[in-house]
Enzyme design. Structure first.
Site, mmCIF file in Angstrom:
data_model
loop_
_atom_site.group_PDB
_atom_site.id
_atom_site.type_symbol
_atom_site.label_atom_id
_atom_site.label_comp_id
_atom_site.label_asym_id
_atom_site.label_seq_id
_atom_site.Cartn_x
_atom_site.Cartn_y
_atom_site.Cartn_z
ATOM 1 C CE1 TYR A 292 -3.614 -2.508 0.519
ATOM 2 C CE2 TYR A 292 -4.650 -0.466 1.222
ATOM 3 C CZ TYR A 292 -4.750 -1.779 0.807
ATOM 4 O OH TYR A 292 -5.979 -2.343 0.681
ATOM 5 C CG ASP B 262 -8.224 -4.445 1.401
ATOM 6 O OD1 ASP B 262 -9.173 -3.948 2.046
ATOM 7 O OD2 ASP B 262 -8.147 -4.382 0.160
ATOM 8 C CG ASP C 60 -2.587 -20.119 -1.651
ATOM 9 O OD1 ASP C 60 -2.066 -20.097 -0.513
ATOM 10 O OD2 ASP C 60 -2.132 -20.806 -2.589
HETATM 11 C C1 IPM Z 1 -10.531 -0.949 3.773
HETATM 12 C C2 IPM Z 1 -10.702 -0.307 2.422
HETATM 13 C C3 IPM Z 1 -9.527 0.620 2.188
HETATM 14 C C4 IPM Z 1 -8.274 -0.243 2.175
HETATM 15 C C5 IPM Z 1 -9.622 1.458 0.924
HETATM 16 C C6 IPM Z 1 -10.898 2.270 0.874
HETATM 17 C C7 IPM Z 1 -8.436 2.360 0.758
HETATM 18 O O1 IPM Z 1 -10.827 -1.276 1.447
HETATM 19 O O2 IPM Z 1 -10.486 -0.217 4.775
HETATM 20 O O3 IPM Z 1 -10.469 -2.173 3.842
HETATM 21 O O4 IPM Z 1 -7.933 -0.853 1.170
HETATM 22 O O5 IPM Z 1 -7.626 -0.324 3.226
HETATM 23 MG MG MG Z 2 -11.047 -3.256 2.207
#
Ligand code: IPM
Ligand code: MG
Length: 476
Positions: A261, A367, A343
């Protein structure tokens, strides 16, 4: 159970420790319960049990003399102690180092005055946060606390308000004024960000960047996402009934400020006449260590099992991840550690989620897996989250998005946001009794048959967002 555990606000003389050591000391005759109004001997170290048994170990090393301090989990060096303080803050442990303070004064300190920065954001964000605030106000009234709410802009709402979409513009999805307002607050309460309207904006300034920006600016490296199958909503579960019958009660502990990220370099560029896009998956050992600790500490509050999820059969980042998690585990022999490739974890989550207690993982895997874990409960609109760093403020938000299709129609489910307020009370403020009250009020509202559209079942009563909030507040 010993006498103190489970009784929030109980004062007990002695050193404190995890699992309600204050209570244990009492039972062993080495501490003394303090009566309200009784004078305290000078330099008494007072443990305020928060009911979750999460007092800190050596608060003496970081608490200001004569003042109220947050608890700290022990450490051999000052640096470790400071790190420990942040852990205790996670759990909202309140430990008091008292010089000549009366027990009555300490009881008064238990009444809290807190500032909460509101970031309603986009789509349904403002509607759901309004209901969360209504519930927090009801909590304050019932338990005698005082919460001040300070609104600020985030995401598309911030872009619109500043009217600036250029990279060099001062506004954008996470304005400096918002970061400042958050930093001044004791906790941050967020709705959701994003929407079609901003889909064509330059990527670096999309509303989502506001969320990533505030996480990074506040150092919120630990994202706790519990997924729970409520008996009241068993009918909504997406799993086969024999699988659901085994239960689903897990928490994803997701690293939130590193990984692919945020890794550099990242770009879309041209190489030999071809466009290429790339990102960097990267963790240093300190980032892994601190999130691993959060997972092990979390497990100690639960069923004492951590499953670390990575892809170490392919990725170097994951190989380091696994090695560091194993090192940290040496300090937590009472917690069972297992490892799983991502996975396989995605598959096991639908095959038999009952095997999981704490899932520890990095930003991108977390995520994905947290969406999966939450949706199989059948109630995406029900699940809260907490994002925490080494210092306050922590941030609390529902895990779902801004649902632009139903925004402004009073159709959204505010329960995930309300439950996120519960997490705030428990984890940021150490108010476990109040947090229990919020959770119980939500469950009672469901038992009474009230449902928003997303969780509607035959024979239930369909209500809107505002009505749902009111019904919960009424049941506190
Ligand atoms: C989450 C969301 C966020 C992320 C996005 C909106 C940037 O999907 O909080 O899980 O990927 O962290
Ligand atoms: Mg998310």
């Amino acid at each position: 159970p010993h006498p103190v555990q489970g009784r929030p606000g109980h004062l007990c003389e002695g050193t404190s420790g995890r699992q309600g050591l204050g209570g244990q000391l009492l039972a062993e005759g080495r501490g003394a319960p303090l009566e309200k109004g009784a004078p305290l001997p000078p330099k008494t170290f007072v443990s305020v049990d928060n009911g979750a048994g999460q007092d800190g170990d050596r608060a003496l090393s970081t608490c200001p003399p004569g003042g109220l301090g947050r608890a700290c989990r022990g450490g051999r060096t000052r640096a470790e102690a400071a790190e420990g303080a942040s852990f205790a803050a996670f759990w909202g442990a309140r430990t008091v180092f008292a010089h000549k303070r009366s027990a009555a004064a300490l009881h008064e300190d238990i009444k809290m005055k807190k500032t909460i920065c509101l970031l309603p954001g986009d789509g349904i964000g403002p509607e759901i946060v309004a209901q969360g605030v209504a519930v927090l106000e009801a909590v304050a009234k019932k338990f005698g606390h005082e919460f001040d709410f300070v609104p600020a802009l985030i995401g598309g709402a911030a872009i619109d308000a500043t009217g600036e979409t250029l990279p060099s513009a001062p506004g954008g999805p996470c304005p400096a004024a918002t970061v400042e307002a958050c930093q001044k607050a004791d906790a941050v309460y967020l709705g959701a960000v994003g929407g079609l309207k901003w889909d064509n904006i330059e990527p670096a300034r999309r509303p989502e960047k506001g969320l990533l920006g505030i996480r990074k600016a506040l150092g919120l490296f630990a994202n706790l996402r519990p997924a729970l199958l409520l008996p009241e909503l068993a009918g909504a579960c997406l799993l086969r009934s024999d699988i659901a019958a085994r239960g689903l009660d897990l928490i994803v502990v997701r690293e939130l400020t590193g990984d692919i990220y945020f890794g550099e370099p990242r770009a879309i560029e041209e190489r030999n006449g071809l466009r290429v896009g790339y990102n960097t998956m990267i963790y240093d050992e300190n980032e892994i260590r601190r999130i691993a600790k959060v997972a092990f500490e979390t497990a100690r509050q639960r069923r004492k099992k951590v499953c670390s999820v990575e892809k170490s059969n392919v990725l170097e980042t994951s190989r380091l991840w696994k090695a560091v998690v194993q090192e940290v585990h040496a300090d937590y022999p009472d917690v069972e550690l297992s490892h799983m490739y991502v996975d396989n974890a995605a598959m096991q989550l639908v095959r038999d989620p009952s095997q999981f207690d704490v899932i520890l993982t990095g930003n991108i895997f977390g995520d994905i897996l947290s969406d999966e874990a939450s949706v199989i409960t059948g109630s995406l609109g029900m699940l809260p989250s907490a994002s925490m760093g080494a210092q306050a403020p922590a941030l609390f938000e529902p895990i779902h998005g801004s649902a632009p299709d139903i925004a402004g129609q009073d159709k959204a489910n505010p329960l995930a946001t309300i439950l996120s307020a519960g997490m705030m009370l428990r984890l940021a403020f150490g108010l476990s009794e109040e947090a229990d009250a919020v959770e119980n009020a939500v469950r009672q509202t469901l038992r009474d048959g009230f449902r928003t559209g997303d969780i509607m079942e035959d024979g239930c009563i369909l209500v809107g967002c505002a009505e749902m909030g009111r019904l919960v507040a009424e049941r506190l």
